[in-house]
Design a protein around this motif. Structure first.
Motif, PDB file in Angstrom:
ATOM      1  N   LEU A 200       0.820  -1.241   0.094  1.00 18.32           N
ATOM      2  CA  LEU A 200      -0.003   0.067  -0.078  1.00 18.32           C
ATOM      3  C   LEU A 200       0.877   1.351   0.113  1.00 18.32           C
ATOM      4  N   ALA A 201       0.864   2.183  -1.010  1.00 16.17           N
ATOM      5  CA  ALA A 201       1.728   3.350  -1.077  1.00 16.17           C
ATOM      6  C   ALA A 201       1.011   4.614  -1.087  1.00 16.17           C
ATOM      7  N   GLY A 202       1.393   5.364  -0.055  1.00 15.66           N
ATOM      8  CA  GLY A 202       0.728   6.583  -0.027  1.00 15.66           C
ATOM      9  C   GLY A 202       1.417   7.774  -0.891  1.00 15.66           C
ATOM     10  N   ALA A 203       0.828   8.776  -1.150  1.00 16.20           N
ATOM     11  CA  ALA A 203       1.208   9.988  -1.970  1.00 16.20           C
ATOM     12  C   ALA A 203       0.910  11.316  -1.445  1.00 16.20           C
ATOM     13  N   LYS A 204       0.710  11.385  -0.060  1.00 12.76           N
ATOM     14  CA  LYS A 204       0.249  12.796   0.248  1.00 12.76           C
ATOM     15  C   LYS A 204       1.607  13.352   0.960  1.00 12.76           C
ATOM     16  N   GLY A 205       2.822  13.506  -0.032  1.00 13.20           N
ATOM     17  CA  GLY A 205       3.786  14.123   0.544  1.00 13.20           C
ATOM     18  C   GLY A 205       3.979  15.386  -0.002  1.00 13.20           C
ATOM     19  N   THR A 206       4.567  16.310   0.582  1.00 13.39           N
ATOM     20  CA  THR A 206       4.958  17.742   0.341  1.00 13.39           C
ATOM     21  C   THR A 206       6.133  18.153   0.840  1.00 13.39           C
ATOM     22  N   SER A 207       6.285  18.007   2.185  1.00  9.85           N
ATOM     23  CA  SER A 207       7.508  18.720   2.929  1.00  9.85           C
ATOM     24  C   SER A 207       8.875  18.243   2.330  1.00  9.85           C
ATOM     25  N   TYR A 208       8.891  16.753   1.820  1.00  7.15           N
ATOM     26  CA  TYR A 208      10.129  16.463   1.488  1.00  7.15           C
ATOM     27  C   TYR A 208      10.158  16.058  -0.141  1.00  7.15           C
ATOM     28  N   SER A 209       9.293  16.637  -0.865  1.00  7.31           N
ATOM     29  CA  SER A 209       9.194  16.407  -2.205  1.00  7.31           C
ATOM     30  C   SER A 209      10.421  16.585  -3.101  1.00  7.31           C
ATOM     31  N   SER A 210      11.320  17.403  -2.481  1.00  6.33           N
ATOM     32  CA  SER A 210      12.535  17.803  -3.382  1.00  6.33           C
ATOM     33  C   SER A 210      13.781  16.693  -2.964  1.00  6.33           C
ATOM     34  N   LEU A 211      13.362  15.883  -1.854  1.00  4.53           N
ATOM     35  CA  LEU A 211      14.480  14.984  -1.760  1.00  4.53           C
ATOM     36  C   LEU A 211      13.988  13.379  -2.131  1.00  4.53           C
ATOM     37  N   LEU A 212      12.624  13.374  -2.311  1.00  2.00           N
ATOM     38  CA  LEU A 212      12.165  12.061  -2.598  1.00  2.00           C
ATOM     39  C   LEU A 212      11.741  12.094  -3.956  1.00  2.00           C
ATOM     40  N   PRO A 213      12.106  11.118  -4.663  1.00  4.20           N
ATOM     41  CA  PRO A 213      11.856  10.840  -6.064  1.00  4.20           C
ATOM     42  C   PRO A 213      10.507  10.454  -6.308  1.00  4.20           C
ATOM     43  N   GLY A 214       9.778  11.114  -7.329  1.00  2.00           N
ATOM     44  CA  GLY A 214       8.438  10.739  -7.707  1.00  2.00           C
ATOM     45  C   GLY A 214       7.278  11.068  -6.468  1.00  2.00           C
ATOM     46  N   GLN A 215       6.399  10.149  -6.667  1.00  4.80           N
ATOM     47  CA  GLN A 215       5.447  10.214  -5.562  1.00  4.80           C
ATOM     48  C   GLN A 215       5.771   9.717  -4.014  1.00  4.80           C
ATOM     49  N   ASP A 216       5.525  10.448  -3.158  1.00  5.76           N
ATOM     50  CA  ASP A 216       5.730   9.838  -1.766  1.00  5.76           C
ATOM     51  C   ASP A 216       4.843  10.328  -0.582  1.00  5.76           C
ATOM     52  N   ASP A 217       4.949   9.695   0.528  1.00  9.03           N
ATOM     53  CA  ASP A 217       4.068  10.063   1.604  1.00  9.03           C
ATOM     54  C   ASP A 217       4.858  10.790   2.436  1.00  9.03           C
ATOM     55  N   GLU A 218       5.756  11.353   2.221  1.00  9.61           N
ATOM     56  CA  GLU A 218       6.675  12.375   2.869  1.00  9.61           C
ATOM     57  C   GLU A 218       7.703  11.619   3.712  1.00  9.61           C
ATOM     58  N   VAL A 219       7.871  10.287   3.768  1.00  9.35           N
ATOM     59  CA  VAL A 219       8.870   9.619   4.188  1.00  9.35           C
ATOM     60  C   VAL A 219       9.355   8.538   3.068  1.00  9.35           C
ATOM     61  N   ILE A 220       8.615   7.871   2.562  1.00 12.19           N
ATOM     62  CA  ILE A 220       8.831   6.956   1.585  1.00 12.19           C
ATOM     63  C   ILE A 220       8.233   7.213   0.403  1.00 12.19           C
ATOM     64  N   ALA A 221       9.272   6.972  -0.765  1.00 14.02           N
ATOM     65  CA  ALA A 221       9.046   7.314  -2.151  1.00 14.02           C
ATOM     66  C   ALA A 221       8.346   5.840  -2.794  1.00 14.02           C
ATOM     67  N   TYR A 222       7.724   5.969  -3.827  1.00 16.11           N
ATOM     68  CA  TYR A 222       7.003   4.787  -4.453  1.00 16.11           C
ATOM     69  C   TYR A 222       7.918   3.877  -4.706  1.00 16.11           C
ATOM     70  N   HIS A 223       9.300   3.984  -5.041  1.00 15.02           N
ATOM     71  CA  HIS A 223      10.036   2.959  -5.287  1.00 15.02           C
ATOM     72  C   HIS A 223      10.211   1.887  -4.413  1.00 15.02           C
ATOM     73  N   SER A 224       9.945   2.449  -2.979  1.00 14.27           N
ATOM     74  CA  SER A 224      10.011   1.354  -1.980  1.00 14.27           C
ATOM     75  C   SER A 224       8.774   0.758  -1.520  1.00 14.27           C
ATOM     76  N   SER A 225       7.872   1.926  -1.479  1.00 13.81           N
ATOM     77  CA  SER A 225       6.711   1.623  -0.891  1.00 13.81           C
ATOM     78  C   SER A 225       5.799   0.620  -1.890  1.00 13.81           C
ATOM     79  N   GLY A 226       6.221   0.892  -3.276  1.00 13.98           N
ATOM     80  CA  GLY A 226       5.811  -0.289  -4.251  1.00 13.98           C
ATOM     81  C   GLY A 226       6.195  -1.393  -4.542  1.00 13.98           C
TER      82      GLY A 226
END
Lengths: 299, 401
Positions: A200-226
């Motif tokens: 299950l991959a969340g995508a409501k990330g804003t704070s760290y969007s410059s650090l995390l590639p693609g969609q993220d949940d503010e901690v984990i990017a899709y490459h891992s959560s997916g």
């Protein structure tokens, strides 16, 4: 007609009642109660008392339905996966051996914990235990554990760029394990013993969007959560983003052809960008979905 | 009365009483769970999809609840059937003899770990227009092994950008907060085509770290290599982590093969220092280099002379129809140390071809599926789940009024 129907219903009820009593007697006398458990393995920072399977502090109020016979597998949430993994293996020995079976729910670094246990110890001889308060041994062993499937929210088995770049104010030993290169090299993520990991991959990330590639949940990017295989740092998005390869549903390859780890299947992708990473100790964020799916499927 | 006094009757009554108490307790538990769903999380809100059309006949909420039950039962059956079928299909082969395509990132275990990300300044902010491509050829390092690193800068279109490495060094990263002396060592990057660098002036800078000879020989744990760079006139940093353990687990002495019970077993022969759980893996290619299988060993062995058996299942050979002779390539292994960090002591890598098999006819190989207590146990449970789910679907067809 009416009387016949009532009589048939009563007879059926009696039959079922006797069957239930017989099963209970066999369970009590022979110790062969087959029980399903829902084990919840948390992520970084922990919160619950280690060894207390009823302590759901990390997750939220323990009054909620979170799957059949829910148990909290609490570890310290700050030390290395390898140094703390025995807590997870102990819980699996206790609840997922003999005639008992488990559904596993994991959040964030809980993904690394269950993946590490299955990959490196999932084919070993396990002591069959009784799921009582002290997890007493039965004196017998079996190969591996009895796990029906694993459901993961915001899994960090592929690491996070926040660990790469030292974005967390507190840098504990676990942070080093969550660097993308280290997390991906730690064990063979495909070796799940043919047990499904539903991601299950969340995508409501804003704070760290410059650090995390693609969609993220503010901690984990899709490459891992997916559960995407290969080097870290790859960029995956939702289909609405035309300029980025999307993370595909299910176990097949993503839009750009990259495979997922074996036995990993994207079960939920946050196309609405609704879910972030944080449980807020109230089953919140992407764990909202995890809890709901466990309620439905872990029975 | 005499009968009631007999111990058998008393035991039976005791068990019956206990069963009633447990049954009552179980009912209370089940009821409490049913009534304790998290607020605002109805199944519909949880995204189980739209309700099936045309299931009318019941008024309002009852109708909706019935349809919901049907949908849930149907989804649970889908899940149960999928789990059962996929397990049945996959476990035709044993867990230590798997098709290589099932382990996509294990096909080339010694390929460098690659990363590409925006250059970060000292505050961690991304630098516009500059990306850093980096590699390191291993993460877990043991004994006298060395690690090679490369870095290069590119713009957003992938064109090379001039890069200067101002300073680069390695330092130990202690897990403990106990006061300890940090170890530092220079790790110079170069783009001169000499030594560790491949091509002079191509923009890709390379460096080598040999922990055993650069001050880390007594330090097990994480070593971080940091390079401070300038690209496009902007400063930033790149960091690599590796996990080091000073002692090698052992050494290799050879590989032998044996056709046993319809499977081709490869035996990694070696000498190990201590008893423990060893984890080994190797890839099998056919004579044309076509990837065939990932073979794994995970068992207790040692100390002294050991043989790690890597089985190639006969059925897998039949299904892949490889060209003989087969090649065993890229062997890696380590001693797994439970409940500690670092958790592994590596054996030397065997990169490339470690062994070439004899030629065998296909008739030499078994067509039997994997048989084991574990597989039987799983299939029986998964089949029970399917049956239960089918019962639930049937029950959901009857509206409860």
């Amino acid at each position: 007609m009416m009387l016949a129907a009532v009589s048939a219903r009563t007879s059926s009820f009696r039959k079922r009642a006797w069957l239930a009593i017989a099963a209970l007697l066999a369970c009590v006398a022979g110790g062969v109660c087959a029980t399903n458990y829902s084990l919840w393995i948390h992520g970084r920072n922990g919160g619950g008392a280690i060894g207390n399977y009823q302590d759901f502090t990390y997750w939220g109020p323990d009054s909620v339905n979170a799957g059949v016979n829910k148990r909290a597998v609490n570890w310290d949430g700050r030390n290395r996966i390898s140094a703390t993994n025995s807590v997870i293996r102990d819980a699996l020995d206790c609840h997922c051996t003999g005639s008992n079976w488990c559904y596993i729910a994991a959040h964030s670094a809980g993904d690394n914990q269950i993946g590490y246990a299955l990959s490196l110890y999932g084919g070993s001889a396990r002591e069959v235990k009784n799921p009582d308060a002290s997890c007493t041994g039965t004196g017998t062993t079996q190969t591996g554990w009895n796990i029906k499937w694993v459901m993961v929210a915001a899994g960090s088995a592929g690491g996070t760029e926040l660990a790469n770049y030292g974005a967390w104010a507190v840098s504990d030993p676990l942070t080093s394990d969550l660097k993308t290169s280290t997390a991906r090299a730690m064990y063979d993520h495909n070796q799940t013993r043919s047990t499904w990991f539903y991601m299950l991959a969340g995508a409501k990330g804003t704070s760290y969007s410059s650090l995390l590639p693609g969609q993220d949940d503010e901690v984990i990017a899709y490459h891992s959560s997916g559960g995407v295989s290969g080097s870290g740092g790859a960029t995956y998005c939702n289909p609405s983003d035309w300029f980025c390869n999307y993370l595909s549903y299910n176990a097949g390859p993503n839009e750009n052809g990259t495979p997922k780890w074996g036995w990993h299947s994207v079960f939920f992708r946050d196309d609405g960008e609704v879910y972030d990473h944080y449980t807020r100790r109230n089953w919140a964020g992407i764990v909202t979905r995890l809890r709901a799916e466990m309620e439905t499927y872990a029975q | 009365m005499r009968q009631l006094r007999s111990w058998r009757w008393r035991a039976a009554l005791g068990i019956f009483g206990l069963a009633l108490v447990l049954g009552w307790y179980w009912l209370q538990e089940a009821t409490a769970q049913d009534q304790s769903s998290a607020p605002g999380l109805s199944p519909a809100a949880a995204g189980f999809g739209p309700l099936p059309p045309g299931a009318g006949g019941l008024p309002g909420n009852a109708d909706q609840a019935w349809r919901q039950r049907q949908l849930l039962a149907s989804q649970q059956l889908d899940r149960a059937e999928h789990v059962y079928r996929s397990y049945l299909e996959a476990t035709r082969f044993p867990p230590d003899s798997r098709p290589l395509e099932e382990h996509p990132d294990q096909a080339r275990p010694f390929a460098p770990v690659q990363d590409e990300a925006r250059l970060r300044d000292s505050a961690g902010r991304p630098v516009a227009g500059v990306r850093i491509r980096s590699t390191q050829d291993r993460v877990f390092v043991t004994g006298t092994e060395a690690v090679r690193f490369t870095i290069e800068a590119v713009d957003d279109e992938g064109r090379s950008v001039a890069l200067v490495v101002r300073r680069s060094f390695a330092q130990s990263v202690p897990d403990s907060k106990t006061l300890t002396t940090l170890v530092h060592a220079d790790v110079p990057f170069a783009d001169d085509g000499a030594g560790v660098d491949d091509v002079a002036g191509d923009g890709r800078h390379a460096a080598l770290l040999t922990p055993a000879t650069q001050g880390f020989a007594e330090r097990a744990g994480t070593i971080r290599v940091i390079a401070e760079v300038i690209a496009n006139g902007r400063q930033g940093g790149v960091a690599f982590d590796l996990v080091y353990l000073p002692e090698m687990a052992g050494s290799w002495s050879g590989v032998r093969e044996a056709l046993e019970n319809g499977a081709l077993n490869f035996y990694l022969q070696g000498q190990v220092r201590v008893a423990g759980r060893y984890v080994a893996s190797a890839r099998v290619q056919d004579a044309n280099g076509v990837p065939l299988a990932l073979l794994q060993f995970n068992d207790v062995a040692g100390p002294g002379q050991v043989e790690f058996r890597l089985p190639l299942a006969g059925l897998l050979v039949h299904e892949k129809s490889p060209a003989f002779p087969l090649r065993l390539v890229d062997v890696e292994a380590f001693l797994l140390k439970p409940d500690t960090f670092p958790d592994r002591s590596m054996m030397p890598r065997m990169a490339g071809v470690a062994h070439v098999s004899q030629r065998y006819s296909m008739e030499s190989f078994s067509t039997q599926e994997w048989q084991s207590e574990q597989r039987d146990r799983y299939l029986a449970e998964y089949q029970r789940d399917v049956t239960r789910a089918e019962d639930a679907v049937r029950a959901s067809m009857r509206p409860s009024r």
